[in-house]
Motif scaffolding. Structure first.
Motif, short mmCIF file in Angstrom:
data_model
loop_
_atom_site.label_atom_id
_atom_site.label_comp_id
_atom_site.label_asym_id
_atom_site.label_seq_id
_atom_site.Cartn_x
_atom_site.Cartn_y
_atom_site.Cartn_z
N GLY A 9 -0.37 1.67 -4.83
CA GLY A 9 -0.08 1.10 -3.44
C GLY A 9 -0.12 -0.46 -3.33
N GLN A 10 0.11 -1.09 -4.50
CA GLN A 10 0.38 -2.54 -4.14
C GLN A 10 1.35 -2.80 -3.37
OE1 GLN A 10 0.41 -0.84 -7.18
NE2 GLN A 10 -0.05 -2.20 -8.85
N ASP A 11 1.41 -4.29 -3.04
CA ASP A 11 2.70 -4.62 -2.07
C ASP A 11 3.54 -5.14 -3.12
OD1 ASP A 11 2.48 -7.63 -2.16
OD2 ASP A 11 0.31 -6.97 -1.68
N PRO A 12 4.93 -5.39 -3.12
CA PRO A 12 5.91 -5.55 -4.10
C PRO A 12 5.56 -6.93 -4.62
CG PRO A 12 6.91 -5.42 -2.13
CD PRO A 12 5.61 -5.07 -1.80
N LYS A 13 4.90 -7.92 -3.85
CA LYS A 13 4.83 -9.29 -4.61
C LYS A 13 3.56 -9.25 -5.51
CE LYS A 13 6.69 -11.81 -0.81
NZ LYS A 13 7.55 -12.69 -1.02
N SER A 14 2.46 -8.40 -5.38
CA SER A 14 1.46 -8.37 -6.24
C SER A 14 1.88 -7.34 -7.59
CB SER A 14 0.07 -8.01 -5.70
OG SER A 14 0.32 -6.80 -5.06
N TYR A 15 2.73 -6.61 -7.17
CA TYR A 15 3.18 -5.73 -8.22
C TYR A 15 4.11 -6.46 -9.29
CZ TYR A 15 5.28 -1.59 -10.70
OH TYR A 15 5.73 -0.57 -11.60
N ALA A 16 5.15 -7.26 -8.66
CA ALA A 16 5.69 -8.12 -9.50
C ALA A 16 5.01 -9.23 -10.17
CB ALA A 16 6.90 -9.11 -8.71
N LYS A 17 4.01 -9.87 -9.68
CA LYS A 17 3.09 -10.82 -10.55
C LYS A 17 2.54 -10.20 -11.75
CE LYS A 17 -1.02 -13.28 -9.35
NZ LYS A 17 -1.03 -14.69 -10.07
#
Ligand code: TXA
Ligand code: MG
Length: 310
Positions: A255-263
Motif C-alpha cells: 500500500g505504499q505510494d509510488p514515490k516511497s516504493y520507487a525510493k
C-alpha cells in the motif's frame, strides 16, 4: 569517502586530472567525469561497459552553466528549468559542441540536468566544469541508490565514491527532449507527463527510442538484478507466502505510494542480488498513471535474461 570539504576537494582535483568519481544524486548514484575532457569521458564508457551510441547526461550547477553547453535560450527550456531545477529532470536541447564528442555520441543534442543533491552541487562548484555522469552501474544492471550498492568492478576503476547517503528518489531522472517539435519524454521518472504538461501548457508526447536506438535507461532490458524477475499478482504471492511465510525472494506491495516504493526498489533488488536469489518475485503494484515510472522499471527488470552478460 565521507563528503567532507577535504574529500570533496580531493575529488574535484581528481576529476580535473581526468579521473572518475562515483557521486550521489537525488535519483541514483552517478559515475562522473569532466564533460569537457574526451579521455575521461571515454573511460566512463569503458568502466560501465556501455555501448558507444548512448549519450550521457551533463550535470550543471544551474542555467548559466547549462547555457555554456547547450542552446537553452528558449521558452520551454527556461520554464522547465525554473520549475524543476535543481531536480530530477534532464532536458535535451541542441548542443553547442563544447562537451567531448562522446558525451553526445557525436549527435547534435545534449541532455542537461541540475541535480539537487548538495554533495554533487558542491562538487560541480569546485570543479567549475560540467560533469558527464551516467548512472553508476554496469550496462543493463541495477543503478545503485546507496554507496554500498556500487559494483566492485566499478569501485576498482574510480578515484573514489562520495557517500551521500540513500538517494531521495531512487529511480533515474525523467528525460524530456525539446528538440522535437512537441516536447517528447524519452524516459519516465519522478517528474511526470502531467507535471510537464502543467508547466508548459502542452501535453508532451511519450516515446522512448528503444525500438530504433536502444540506449541505457530506454534499453528494453535494463535496471535488472541478476536473478530473473517474475511479476506476480497478490494472490500468487499469497500462495508463495503460504508455503514459506518469511520468504526473502518476494517483494510485496504494502500500500505504499509510488514515490516511497520507487525510493526503496533498487536497494531491495540489490540486496536480493547479494543473496543470489533467483527467481525474484515482485507483486504487481497498482496499474495507475502515478505508477508509470515504477512500472517502466519493473517491465525492464522482468524482461531481463538470467545470464550474467550485460
Ligand atoms: O537520474 C539520472 O538521470 C542519473 C543520475 C546520475 O543523474 N543518470 C542517468 O544517466 O540515468 P544514464 O546515462 O544512465 O541515462 C541517460 C539517459 C539515457 O536514456 C540516454 O539515452 C538519455 O538520457 N540521453 C542522454 N543524452 C541524450 C541526448 N542527447 N538525446 C537523447 N537522449 C539522451
Ligand atoms: Mg543508466
Amino acid at each position: 569517502m565521507i563528503p567532507s570539504a577535504e574529500n570533496l576537494q580531493l575529488c574535484a582535483e581528481a576529476i580535473l586530472r581526468g579521473e572518475l568519481v562515483v557521486v550521489p544524486t537525488e535519483t541514483v548514484y552517478g559515475l562522473a567525469a569532466n564533460a569537457l575532457d574526451p579521455n575521461a569521458v571515454e573511460r566512463i564508457y569503458e568502466v560501465k561497459r556501455r555501448p558507444s551510441w548512448n549519450p550521457l547526461i551533463v550535470h550543471v550547477n544551474g542555467i548559466d552553466m547549462a547555457s555554456t553547453v547547450g542552446d537553452v535560450d528558449q521558452d520551454a527550456f527556461l520554464k522547465l528549468a525554473r520549475a524543476f531545477w535543481p531536480g530530477p529532470l534532464s532536458i535535451v536541447v541542441r548542443s553547442r559542441g563544447v562537451v567531448a564528442e562522446r558525451v553526445t555520441s557525436g549527435g547534435k543534442t545534449v541532455a542537461l540536468r541540475h541535480p539537487r543533491h548538495p554533495v554533487l552541487c558542491d562538487l560541480i562548484e569546485r570543479c567549475g566544469v560540467p560533469l558527464a555522469a551516467p548512472s553508476a552501474n554496469i550496462f543493463t544492471r541495477l543503478s545503485p541508490t546507496r554507496a554500498a550498492d556500487v559494483d566492485p568492478e566499478i569501485l576498482s576503476q574510480v578515484f573514489g565514491v562520495l557517500d551521500g547517503g540513500d538517494c531521495e528518489i531512487g529511480i533515474e531522472s525523467t528525460v524530456v527532449d525539446l528538440t522535437s517539435w512537441i516536447p517528447n519524454v524519452l524516459r519516465l521518472g519522478d517528474i511526470s507527463l502531467e507535471d510537464i504538461r502543467e508547466c508548459l501548457g502542452v501535453t508532451p508526447t511519450f516515446s522512448s527510442p528503444e525500438s530504433t536506438t536502444p540506449s541505457p535507461g530506454t534499453h528494453p532490458v535494463h535496471y535488472a538484478p541478476k536473478g530473473e524477475v517474475r511479476l506476480v499478482t497478490p494472490e500468487e504471492a499469497k500462495q508463495l507466502l503460504n508455503i514459506a511465510p518469511s520468504r526473502s525472494d518476494v517483494i510485496e506491495y504494502q500500500g505504499q505510494d509510488p514515490k516511497s516504493y520507487a525510493k526503496g526498489l533498487y536497494s531491495r533488488l540489490a540486496e536480493m542480488d547479494r543473496l543470489n536469489l533467483n527467481p525474484i518475485y515482485i507483486v504487481r503494484p497498482p496499474d495507475m498513471a502515478e505508477w508509470s515510472a515504477v512500472w517502466d522499471r519493473l517491465r525492464r527488470a522482468s524482461r531481463a535474461k538470467t545470464s550474467d552478460e550485460p
